[in-house]
Design a protein around this motif. Sequence first.
Motif, PDB file in Angstrom:
ATOM      1  N   LEU A  61       0.843  -1.202   0.000  1.00 36.99           N
ATOM      2  CA  LEU A  61       0.000   0.000   0.000  1.00 36.99           C
ATOM      3  C   LEU A  61       0.873   1.244   0.000  1.00 36.99           C
ATOM      4  CD1 LEU A  61      -2.724  -0.806   2.669  1.00 36.99           C
ATOM      5  CD2 LEU A  61      -2.984  -0.741   0.197  1.00 36.99           C
TER       6      LEU A  61
ATOM      7  N   GLN B 114      -7.733   3.863   3.872  1.00 38.31           N
ATOM      8  CA  GLN B 114      -7.988   2.646   3.119  1.00 38.31           C
ATOM      9  C   GLN B 114      -9.489   2.390   2.986  1.00 38.31           C
ATOM     10  OE1 GLN B 114      -5.604  -0.370   4.753  1.00 38.31           O
ATOM     11  NE2 GLN B 114      -6.108  -1.856   3.208  1.00 38.31           N
TER      12      GLN B 114
ATOM     13  N   ALA C  77      -2.203   5.757   2.054  1.00 36.43           N
ATOM     14  CA  ALA C  77      -3.428   4.953   1.992  1.00 36.43           C
ATOM     15  C   ALA C  77      -3.702   4.204   3.290  1.00 36.43           C
ATOM     16  CB  ALA C  77      -3.336   3.955   0.842  1.00 36.43           C
TER      17      ALA C  77
END
Length: 90
Positions: A27, A35, A31
């Motif tokens: 990721l 998320q 993020a």
Amino acid sequence: MPCERFELEVRFDPARLPEHVWLIDGLMLRALDHQQAQPERLVPDGRGAVQRTFTNLRQGMVYGVRWSPAAPDGAVRQESGTPRAVDEHR
């Protein structure tokens, strides 16, 4: 130098396992807190450990696990979509 393989083992006290453990696999750092999709949950084994091997790592991405600590004895914790701790590798 690129990292081709990353092996991670995180051990928790078997008497105080975290409430939840989530996999973080490639990721962007930004993020983590924003998320949208639910990350994969991991379950500690009988020793209180989670293991994961990461391959095809990309620079600037985050790999590892996050967890929410165990609730204090007798406390009831509401599940949150955002884990509280991060163990990351960049």
